[in-house]
Scaffold this motif. Structure first.
Motif, PDB file in Angstrom:
ATOM      1  N   ILE A  36       0.855  -1.181   0.000  1.00  0.00           N
ATOM      2  CA  ILE A  36       0.000   0.000   0.000  1.00  0.00           C
ATOM      3  C   ILE A  36       0.898   1.241   0.000  1.00  0.00           C
ATOM      4  O   ILE A  36       1.862   1.304   0.776  1.00  0.00           O
ATOM      5  N   ASN A  37       0.587   2.197  -0.883  1.00  0.00           N
ATOM      6  CA  ASN A  37       1.396   3.418  -1.057  1.00  0.00           C
ATOM      7  C   ASN A  37       2.889   3.097  -1.181  1.00  0.00           C
ATOM      8  O   ASN A  37       3.719   3.726  -0.492  1.00  0.00           O
ATOM      9  N   PRO A  38       3.258   2.153  -2.053  1.00  0.00           N
ATOM     10  CA  PRO A  38       4.680   1.802  -2.163  1.00  0.00           C
ATOM     11  C   PRO A  38       5.485   2.938  -2.786  1.00  0.00           C
ATOM     12  O   PRO A  38       4.983   3.669  -3.641  1.00  0.00           O
ATOM     13  N   GLU A  39       6.721   3.063  -2.320  1.00  0.00           N
ATOM     14  CA  GLU A  39       7.624   4.110  -2.834  1.00  0.00           C
ATOM     15  C   GLU A  39       9.011   3.520  -2.955  1.00  0.00           C
ATOM     16  O   GLU A  39       9.491   2.871  -2.021  1.00  0.00           O
ATOM     17  N   ILE A  40       9.656   3.769  -4.078  1.00  0.00           N
ATOM     18  CA  ILE A  40      11.034   3.302  -4.252  1.00  0.00           C
ATOM     19  C   ILE A  40      11.967   4.297  -3.576  1.00  0.00           C
ATOM     20  O   ILE A  40      11.955   5.483  -3.887  1.00  0.00           O
ATOM     21  N   LEU A  41      12.754   3.810  -2.617  1.00  0.00           N
ATOM     22  CA  LEU A  41      13.680   4.671  -1.882  1.00  0.00           C
ATOM     23  C   LEU A  41      15.032   4.724  -2.572  1.00  0.00           C
ATOM     24  O   LEU A  41      15.713   5.746  -2.538  1.00  0.00           O
ATOM     25  N   GLU A  42      15.439   3.589  -3.154  1.00  0.00           N
ATOM     26  CA  GLU A  42      16.758   3.480  -3.765  1.00  0.00           C
ATOM     27  C   GLU A  42      16.733   2.435  -4.858  1.00  0.00           C
ATOM     28  O   GLU A  42      16.096   1.394  -4.691  1.00  0.00           O
ATOM     29  N   ARG A  44      15.064  -0.692  -3.110  1.00  0.00           N
ATOM     30  CA  ARG A  44      14.594  -0.670  -1.730  1.00  0.00           C
ATOM     31  C   ARG A  44      13.269   0.084  -1.732  1.00  0.00           C
ATOM     32  O   ARG A  44      13.178   1.191  -2.265  1.00  0.00           O
ATOM     33  N   VAL A  45      12.248  -0.549  -1.158  1.00  0.00           N
ATOM     34  CA  VAL A  45      10.893  -0.005  -1.243  1.00  0.00           C
ATOM     35  C   VAL A  45      10.317   0.147   0.150  1.00  0.00           C
ATOM     36  O   VAL A  45      10.522  -0.710   1.015  1.00  0.00           O
ATOM     37  N   LYS A  46       9.615   1.259   0.385  1.00  0.00           N
ATOM     38  CA  LYS A  46       8.838   1.360   1.620  1.00  0.00           C
ATOM     39  C   LYS A  46       7.363   1.343   1.271  1.00  0.00           C
ATOM     40  O   LYS A  46       6.962   1.806   0.186  1.00  0.00           O
ATOM     41  N   GLU A  89       9.681  -1.930   5.110  1.00  0.00           N
ATOM     42  CA  GLU A  89      10.677  -1.715   4.063  1.00  0.00           C
ATOM     43  C   GLU A  89      11.109  -3.057   3.522  1.00  0.00           C
ATOM     44  O   GLU A  89      11.188  -4.030   4.265  1.00  0.00           O
ATOM     45  N   MET A  90      11.376  -3.095   2.214  1.00  0.00           N
ATOM     46  CA  MET A  90      11.837  -4.338   1.604  1.00  0.00           C
ATOM     47  C   MET A  90      12.988  -4.030   0.661  1.00  0.00           C
ATOM     48  O   MET A  90      12.916  -3.082  -0.118  1.00  0.00           O
ATOM     49  N   GLN A  91      14.036  -4.840   0.770  1.00  0.00           N
ATOM     50  CA  GLN A  91      15.116  -4.798  -0.225  1.00  0.00           C
ATOM     51  C   GLN A  91      14.784  -5.901  -1.223  1.00  0.00           C
ATOM     52  O   GLN A  91      14.841  -7.080  -0.880  1.00  0.00           O
ATOM     53  N   ALA A  92      14.373  -5.540  -2.418  1.00  0.00           N
ATOM     54  CA  ALA A  92      13.910  -6.525  -3.392  1.00  0.00           C
ATOM     55  C   ALA A  92      14.963  -6.761  -4.463  1.00  0.00           C
ATOM     56  O   ALA A  92      15.587  -5.816  -4.945  1.00  0.00           O
ATOM     57  N   GLU A  93      15.166  -8.029  -4.797  1.00  0.00           N
ATOM     58  CA  GLU A  93      16.122  -8.422  -5.836  1.00  0.00           C
ATOM     59  C   GLU A  93      15.387  -9.249  -6.885  1.00  0.00           C
ATOM     60  O   GLU A  93      14.289  -9.737  -6.645  1.00  0.00           O
TER      61      GLU A  93
END
Ligand code: NI
Length: 176
Positions: free
Chosen positions: A76-82, A111-113, A123-127
């Motif tokens: 919900i309301n995801p945002e890419i941080l990096e 990296r997404v919040k 927060e998730m670090q996605a690969e």
């Protein structure tokens, strides 16, 4: 839960920019469940709310393979941080552009919040595939489609094909 009709190219709804979710409540969770059911039925591995005509910043992803137990993720309301500098290429498809696939290059990890379905900040670090899928779905929230990342020549071809398909299916047209 119910299966919702999918919005298909060239419907202009797909170009809308979705608005943030203001409240994570029972209605929002029901919408997420409907989206998951619609996605499993299709079948697909990701779906943004705008693809069922709801312009809210909400998406669902499940990368479990056939025969594995489901692993539903709600963002919900995801945002890419990096985004990583390193790139990777996946052959992508989209439930709103059926039976069309093309290679797309994107950052290999992000990296997404986001808020989870309890409204908790995560927060998730996605690969790998998760990184690609998250970027594809977050693009939908901004009215962007994966065909926007391929050559104009290829994009024009696929848009033309879907415009023709939509016209042929338009009501009032008799096809014997
Ligand atoms: Ni898509």
């Amino acid at each position: 839960m119910s299966i919702k009709p999918l919005i298909i190219l060239p419907d202009p709804v797909l170009r809308q920019v979705s608005k943030p979710v203001e409240r994570v409540d029972a209605d929002l969770n029901k919408l997420a469940d409907d989206m998951l059911e619609t996605m499993y039925d299709a079948p697909g591995i990701g779906l943004a709310a705008i693809q069922i005509g709801v312009p809210r910043r909400l998406l669902v992803i499940d990368l479990a393979k056939e025969g594995e137990s489901p692993e539903p993720h709600v963002f919900i309301n995801p945002e890419i941080l990096e985004s990583a500098d390193q790139r990777s290429v996946y052959e992508e498809g989209c439930l709103s552009i059926p039976d069309y696939y093309a290679e797309v290059e994107r950052p290999a990890s992000v990296r997404v919040k986001y808020l989870d379905r309890d409204g908790k900040l995560q927060e998730m670090q996605a690969e790998g595939l998760m990184a690609t899928c998250l970027q594809h779905e977050i693009d939908h929230l901004n009215g962007v489609l994966f065909i926007d990342h391929i050559s104009k020549l290829k994009r024009d071809m696929v848009v033309r094909k879907f415009k023709k398909l939509a016209k042929d299916k338009a009501p009032g047209k008799m096809v014997g």
